[in-house]
Design a protein around this motif. Structure first.
Motif, PDB file in Angstrom:
ATOM      1  N   ASN A 169      49.957  56.928  47.058  1.00 39.37           N
ATOM      2  CA  ASN A 169      49.615  55.648  46.436  1.00 39.37           C
ATOM      3  C   ASN A 169      49.944  54.483  47.360  1.00 39.37           C
ATOM      4  OD1 ASN A 169      48.531  56.557  44.045  1.00 39.37           O
ATOM      5  ND2 ASN A 169      50.499  56.603  42.997  1.00 39.37           N
ATOM      6  N   GLY A 170      51.071  54.566  48.024  1.00 43.00           N
ATOM      7  CA  GLY A 170      51.436  53.500  48.950  1.00 43.00           C
ATOM      8  C   GLY A 170      50.438  53.350  50.075  1.00 43.00           C
ATOM      9  N   MET A 171      50.009  54.476  50.615  1.00 44.00           N
ATOM     10  CA  MET A 171      49.024  54.419  51.700  1.00 44.00           C
ATOM     11  C   MET A 171      47.687  53.867  51.219  1.00 44.00           C
ATOM     12  SD  MET A 171      49.844  57.969  53.681  1.00 44.00           S
ATOM     13  CE  MET A 171      48.531  57.732  54.849  1.00 44.00           C
ATOM     14  N   ILE A 172      47.252  54.294  50.037  1.00 46.45           N
ATOM     15  CA  ILE A 172      45.966  53.827  49.509  1.00 46.45           C
ATOM     16  C   ILE A 172      45.990  52.323  49.263  1.00 46.45           C
ATOM     17  CG2 ILE A 172      44.475  53.896  47.479  1.00 46.45           C
ATOM     18  CD1 ILE A 172      45.082  56.900  47.307  1.00 46.45           C
ATOM     19  N   VAL A 173      47.043  51.858  48.623  1.00 42.78           N
ATOM     20  CA  VAL A 173      47.117  50.428  48.290  1.00 42.78           C
ATOM     21  C   VAL A 173      47.261  49.587  49.553  1.00 42.78           C
ATOM     22  CG1 VAL A 173      48.491  48.688  47.095  1.00 42.78           C
ATOM     23  CG2 VAL A 173      47.984  50.840  45.964  1.00 42.78           C
ATOM     24  N   SER A 174      48.075  50.040  50.497  1.00 41.42           N
ATOM     25  CA  SER A 174      48.249  49.238  51.710  1.00 41.42           C
ATOM     26  C   SER A 174      46.957  49.148  52.511  1.00 41.42           C
ATOM     27  CB  SER A 174      49.375  49.808  52.567  1.00 41.42           C
ATOM     28  OG  SER A 174      49.004  51.038  53.143  1.00 41.42           O
ATOM     29  N   ARG A 227      35.605  42.905  48.192  1.00 38.00           N
ATOM     30  CA  ARG A 227      36.802  43.111  47.375  1.00 38.00           C
ATOM     31  C   ARG A 227      36.547  44.012  46.158  1.00 38.00           C
ATOM     32  NH1 ARG A 227      39.923  38.492  43.965  1.00 38.00           N
ATOM     33  NH2 ARG A 227      41.585  39.832  43.237  1.00 38.00           N
ATOM     34  N   GLY A 228      35.459  43.761  45.459  1.00 39.90           N
ATOM     35  CA  GLY A 228      35.174  44.520  44.243  1.00 39.90           C
ATOM     36  C   GLY A 228      34.975  46.004  44.518  1.00 39.90           C
ATOM     37  N   GLN A 229      34.211  46.311  45.534  1.00 41.84           N
ATOM     38  CA  GLN A 229      33.980  47.717  45.876  1.00 41.84           C
ATOM     39  C   GLN A 229      35.256  48.394  46.339  1.00 41.84           C
ATOM     40  OE1 GLN A 229      30.882  47.306  48.805  1.00 41.84           O
ATOM     41  NE2 GLN A 229      29.310  47.953  47.331  1.00 41.84           N
ATOM     42  N   LEU A 230      36.041  47.674  47.124  1.00 38.51           N
ATOM     43  CA  LEU A 230      37.285  48.265  47.623  1.00 38.51           C
ATOM     44  C   LEU A 230      38.267  48.529  46.484  1.00 38.51           C
ATOM     45  CD1 LEU A 230      37.747  46.128  50.847  1.00 38.51           C
ATOM     46  CD2 LEU A 230      37.161  48.550  50.727  1.00 38.51           C
ATOM     47  N   GLN A 231      38.345  47.595  45.548  1.00 36.41           N
ATOM     48  CA  GLN A 231      39.260  47.797  44.418  1.00 36.41           C
ATOM     49  C   GLN A 231      38.820  48.973  43.559  1.00 36.41           C
ATOM     50  OE1 GLN A 231      39.490  43.993  42.488  1.00 36.41           O
ATOM     51  NE2 GLN A 231      41.437  43.513  43.514  1.00 36.41           N
ATOM     52  N   THR A 232      37.524  49.089  43.340  1.00 33.94           N
ATOM     53  CA  THR A 232      37.034  50.212  42.548  1.00 33.94           C
ATOM     54  C   THR A 232      37.366  51.537  43.224  1.00 33.94           C
ATOM     55  OG1 THR A 232      35.224  48.849  41.719  1.00 33.94           O
ATOM     56  CG2 THR A 232      34.980  51.239  41.537  1.00 33.94           C
ATOM     57  N   THR A 233      37.117  51.589  44.514  1.00 38.75           N
ATOM     58  CA  THR A 233      37.432  52.811  45.260  1.00 38.75           C
ATOM     59  C   THR A 233      38.936  53.092  45.246  1.00 38.75           C
ATOM     60  OG1 THR A 233      35.547  52.367  46.687  1.00 38.75           O
ATOM     61  CG2 THR A 233      37.155  53.963  47.482  1.00 38.75           C
ATOM     62  N   MET A 234      39.742  52.030  45.350  1.00 37.91           N
ATOM     63  CA  MET A 234      41.192  52.196  45.317  1.00 37.91           C
ATOM     64  C   MET A 234      41.646  52.769  43.968  1.00 37.91           C
ATOM     65  SD  MET A 234      44.252  49.391  45.502  1.00 37.91           S
ATOM     66  CE  MET A 234      43.934  48.837  43.850  1.00 37.91           C
ATOM     67  N   PHE A 235      41.098  52.230  42.881  1.00 40.92           N
ATOM     68  CA  PHE A 235      41.523  52.713  41.562  1.00 40.92           C
ATOM     69  C   PHE A 235      41.143  54.182  41.368  1.00 40.92           C
ATOM     70  CE2 PHE A 235      41.350  48.110  40.133  1.00 40.92           C
ATOM     71  CZ  PHE A 235      42.718  47.962  40.241  1.00 40.92           C
ATOM     72  N   ILE A 236      39.974  54.564  41.854  1.00 41.33           N
ATOM     73  CA  ILE A 236      39.576  55.968  41.756  1.00 41.33           C
ATOM     74  C   ILE A 236      40.508  56.835  42.582  1.00 41.33           C
ATOM     75  CG2 ILE A 236      37.761  57.620  42.359  1.00 41.33           C
ATOM     76  CD1 ILE A 236      35.739  55.382  41.656  1.00 41.33           C
ATOM     77  N   GLY A 237      40.837  56.383  43.781  1.00 41.64           N
ATOM     78  CA  GLY A 237      41.753  57.148  44.637  1.00 41.64           C
ATOM     79  C   GLY A 237      43.138  57.262  44.055  1.00 41.64           C
ATOM     80  N   VAL A 238      43.640  56.176  43.498  1.00 41.25           N
ATOM     81  CA  VAL A 238      44.973  56.213  42.885  1.00 41.25           C
ATOM     82  C   VAL A 238      44.966  57.152  41.679  1.00 41.25           C
ATOM     83  CG1 VAL A 238      46.644  54.809  41.605  1.00 41.25           C
ATOM     84  CG2 VAL A 238      45.715  53.977  43.748  1.00 41.25           C
TER      85      VAL A 238
END
Length: 70
Positions: free
Chosen positions: A21-26, A39-50
């Motif tokens: 999680n730390g690596m994904i968020v950073s 930003r929107g696409q990156l956040q969506t991808t981040m939430f799926i990854g987390v």
């Protein structure tokens, strides 16, 4: 001895999820800083990854219970 193995399984699962999680968020924050328009696409991808990474501690807990009760 089963309890120690179960505790190690849960601990390693939690450690792996925390690191992941730390690596994904950073990396996502770094990417947003470089490309604010995405930003929107990156956040969506981040939430799926987390969400996917959060499955690891759950699977570790299930494995721990299987170790304890087998």
């Amino acid at each position: 001895m089963e309890y120690l193995a179960a505790a190690i399984a849960v601990g390693l699962g939690a450690l792996g999820a925390g690191l992941g999680n730390g690596m994904i968020v950073s990396r996502t924050v770094e990417s947003i800083a470089r490309q604010p328009e995405a930003r929107g696409q990156l956040q969506t991808t981040m939430f799926i990854g987390v969400g996917i990474v959060e499955v690891i501690p759950l699977a570790a807990t299930v494995i721990a219970f299987l170790i304890m009760f087998s």
